[in-house]
Design an enzyme around this catalytic site. Sequence first.
Site, mmCIF file in Angstrom:
data_model
loop_
_atom_site.group_PDB
_atom_site.id
_atom_site.type_symbol
_atom_site.label_atom_id
_atom_site.label_comp_id
_atom_site.label_asym_id
_atom_site.label_seq_id
_atom_site.Cartn_x
_atom_site.Cartn_y
_atom_site.Cartn_z
ATOM 1 N N GLU A 289 1.275 0.536 7.069
ATOM 2 C CA GLU A 289 1.871 -0.586 6.335
ATOM 3 C C GLU A 289 3.376 -0.679 6.595
ATOM 4 O O GLU A 289 3.974 -1.746 6.484
ATOM 5 C CB GLU A 289 1.597 -0.411 4.837
ATOM 6 C CG GLU A 289 1.041 -1.667 4.200
ATOM 7 C CD GLU A 289 0.520 -1.445 2.787
ATOM 8 O OE1 GLU A 289 -0.670 -1.714 2.588
ATOM 9 O OE2 GLU A 289 1.274 -1.032 1.904
ATOM 10 N N HIS A 310 -17.373 16.624 17.185
ATOM 11 C CA HIS A 310 -18.761 16.294 17.542
ATOM 12 C C HIS A 310 -19.013 14.795 17.396
ATOM 13 O O HIS A 310 -20.168 14.365 17.393
ATOM 14 C CB HIS A 310 -19.720 17.107 16.676
ATOM 15 C CG HIS A 310 -19.523 18.584 16.879
ATOM 16 N ND1 HIS A 310 -20.337 19.344 17.684
ATOM 17 C CD2 HIS A 310 -18.558 19.421 16.420
ATOM 18 C CE1 HIS A 310 -19.897 20.591 17.696
ATOM 19 N NE2 HIS A 310 -18.806 20.666 16.938
ATOM 20 N N LYS A 424 -5.623 -11.999 1.012
ATOM 21 C CA LYS A 424 -5.655 -12.366 -0.408
ATOM 22 C C LYS A 424 -5.729 -13.885 -0.562
ATOM 23 O O LYS A 424 -6.500 -14.396 -1.358
ATOM 24 C CB LYS A 424 -4.403 -11.859 -1.135
ATOM 25 C CG LYS A 424 -4.347 -10.355 -1.273
ATOM 26 C CD LYS A 424 -3.159 -9.965 -2.152
ATOM 27 C CE LYS A 424 -2.899 -8.480 -2.056
ATOM 28 N NZ LYS A 424 -1.613 -8.091 -2.616
HETATM 29 O O1 PA5 Z 1 2.333 0.171 -0.559
HETATM 30 C C1 PA5 Z 1 2.132 -0.867 -1.135
HETATM 31 O O2 PA5 Z 1 3.066 -1.543 -1.603
HETATM 32 C C2 PA5 Z 1 0.737 -1.392 -1.364
HETATM 33 O O3 PA5 Z 1 -0.211 -0.632 -0.710
HETATM 34 C C3 PA5 Z 1 0.409 -1.383 -2.849
HETATM 35 O O4 PA5 Z 1 0.528 -0.085 -3.343
HETATM 36 C C4 PA5 Z 1 -0.988 -1.919 -3.119
HETATM 37 O O5 PA5 Z 1 -1.161 -3.169 -2.532
HETATM 38 C C5 PA5 Z 1 -1.248 -2.014 -4.612
HETATM 39 O O6 PA5 Z 1 -0.271 -2.808 -5.205
HETATM 40 P P1 PA5 Z 1 -0.028 -2.829 -6.765
HETATM 41 O O7 PA5 Z 1 0.442 -1.483 -7.173
HETATM 42 O O8 PA5 Z 1 0.990 -3.883 -6.977
HETATM 43 O O9 PA5 Z 1 -1.350 -3.150 -7.407
#
Ligand code: PA5
Length: 452
Positions: A289, A310, A424
């Site tokens: 990310e 394996h 989303k």
């Molecule tokens: O690292 C990030 O920002 C994302 O992976 C969030 O943690 C994830 O989308 C969950 O978001 P939230 O805590 O707002 O529900």
Amino acid sequence: MIDLKFDYSNALDTIKQEDVIDFQKKINQHYKSLLDKTGKGNDFLGWINLPSEIDEQLITKIEDIAEEIQIKSKIFVVIGIGGSYLGARAVIEALSNSFSHLAKNNNSPVILYAGQNISEDYTSELLKILDDYDYSLTVISKSGTTTEPAIAFRILKNHLENKYGKLDARDRIIAITDKEKGALKQLAEDEGYRTFIVPDDVGGRYSVLTPVGLLPIAVAGFNIRELIAGAVKMKKHIESTTYISDNPVSAYAATRNALYNAGKTTEITVNYEPKLYYITEWWKQLYGESEGKENKGIFPAGVGFTTDLHSMGQYIQEGLRNIFETVISIEKPNNKLVVPSDEKNLDGLNYIAGKPLHEVNHMAETGTTLAHIDGGVPNLRISLPVISENTLGQLIYFYEMACGLSGYILEVNPFDQPGVEAYKRNMFALLGKQGFEKETETIYSRLSIDRK
Ligand code: PA5
């Protein structure tokens, strides 16, 4: 003194030492931008000082609530997704007995997870288990608006209220969210839940050392002070030197970028301990990310050896040569078990009788590393003396800081995640969410579905 060691000597068939050392100037600049908060995403750098600035009152509050939950719950459900659950799960699974859910003398609640998927079967099966045990839960969402945990929370809140009544249920729910924004904040206020705050300047995937990670880890019975102490140890070491030769964070960030420049675009994190599986999952999210944007970034993958030798072993040995490996190697196990000797020796294993399993595992690691180097897969090695709260704290901070540096070397913003929104929007349009009417029309005509 830090315990974590980093070794890139087994990458030097592919890159030269100078390729790594050449990054020193950039690394120094990027440390400066991170510490002075002058680089991209500079309003999300709160994680840098988290371990050293964490408030004693906050730790005590987490420990007190954790103790109360432990007394009244056999199960603790952590509702969250992405950065709002992976860090807790990574640490808890790494420190837990692999079979803790069946262990007779386990005094801490079993930790279960929800809201990290939308599976009807998963959630229904969870509810059936929760019918039979006393439980409490935490709902974690920084934005307070993420669909997956919101759905899971709605369902579990109903279940909890039906089981215990509204008042008792209220005391079994801890909300962890933004200090003022989001639906979860509003809900927590209206319902009177106890809450913890996710700091504004800490993004989800960098939040394991906030209540997001610390509360579930404490409920699971682990020492959060030691985890924080490990992170502080790594932080102090980084502050003492930025030199690639002495600082494993600088060395890791530099080496993986040198390998990327040499065409190694996939990094496979390897472990030989199944309980590190979720450490790899947390790392994949942190790096995927943070770096995967603007059509750039090293693809983070993970395998568990020897299991995956394996399955994925063939590809790694002889497939497309765009990969490098980073092994998380554990020097000493927390248990002792040797291969028994057998009079008949029908399986031919007496040549290793009396050897600890860990030694056999270690030989598998060394043998595999050599085979993969021979097959053109450069190998990096992060080693920890043992798996403990303290060493995991070091590892977490090591990875976080190296991720910030690596992202800056790639010239991306390692602290945003604009690409996460695309699915989303489509999902909301398909589900007919208010405000998405135009997208709904477009997406249904694109799918050639008549909506009547
Ligand atoms: O690292 C990030 O920002 C994302 O992976 C969030 O943690 C994830 O989308 C969950 O978001 P939230 O805590 O707002 O529900």
